[in-house]
Design a protein around this motif. Structure first.
Motif, PDB file in Angstrom:
ATOM      1  N   GLU A  16       0.975  -1.169  -0.010  1.00 19.37           N
ATOM      2  CA  GLU A  16       0.178   0.012   0.016  1.00 19.37           C
ATOM      3  C   GLU A  16       0.966   1.185  -0.091  1.00 19.37           C
ATOM      4  OE1 GLU A  16      -0.208  -1.567   4.302  1.00 19.37           O
ATOM      5  OE2 GLU A  16      -0.817  -2.395   2.291  1.00 19.37           O
ATOM      6  N   ASP A  17       2.065   1.331   0.558  1.00 20.45           N
ATOM      7  CA  ASP A  17       3.127   2.234   0.410  1.00 20.45           C
ATOM      8  C   ASP A  17       3.326   2.732  -0.995  1.00 20.45           C
ATOM      9  OD1 ASP A  17       2.950   2.564   3.308  1.00 20.45           O
ATOM     10  OD2 ASP A  17       4.681   1.427   3.567  1.00 20.45           O
ATOM     11  N   TYR A  19       1.500   2.003  -3.629  1.00 25.42           N
ATOM     12  CA  TYR A  19       0.309   2.687  -4.117  1.00 25.42           C
ATOM     13  C   TYR A  19      -0.002   4.050  -3.915  1.00 25.42           C
ATOM     14  CZ  TYR A  19      -4.348   3.160  -5.707  1.00 25.42           C
ATOM     15  OH  TYR A  19      -5.676   3.460  -6.288  1.00 25.42           O
ATOM     16  N   ARG A  20       0.415   4.405  -2.532  1.00 27.57           N
ATOM     17  CA  ARG A  20       0.294   5.718  -2.067  1.00 27.57           C
ATOM     18  C   ARG A  20       1.244   6.527  -3.084  1.00 27.57           C
ATOM     19  NH1 ARG A  20      -0.086   4.188   4.034  1.00 27.57           N
ATOM     20  NH2 ARG A  20      -2.062   3.924   4.111  1.00 27.57           N
TER      21      ARG A  20
END
Length: 72
Positions: A16-17, A19-20
């Motif tokens: 998710e990092d 993706y952020r």
């Protein structure tokens, strides 16, 4: 009693990092927001055009009836 979950220390960076970071670095398209007023104006224009088309058709029918009665 609190539940503890075992953590895998070999995987420090989470997906998710990534993706952020992608969301921050991308160039998003501009946000276009059409208010309800714009939709109502478009609907009114379509309605007016439809009424005008029906009006023209009725005028043609009335003129055709008048011409056919004048021929008799």
């Amino acid at each position: 009693m609190a539940a503890s979950w075992p953590r895998d220390d070999t995987r420090e960076s989470f997906p998710e990092d990534d993706y952020r970071a992608y969301l921050i670095s991308r160039n998003p398209p501009p946000i276009v927001y059409h208010s309800c007023g714009v939709r109502l104006k478009r609907l009114r224009v379509r309605f007016d055009r439809a009424v005008d088309a029906i009006d023209r058709m009725l005028h043609r029918v009335i003129e055709a009836l008048a011409r056919s009665k004048a021929r008799r």
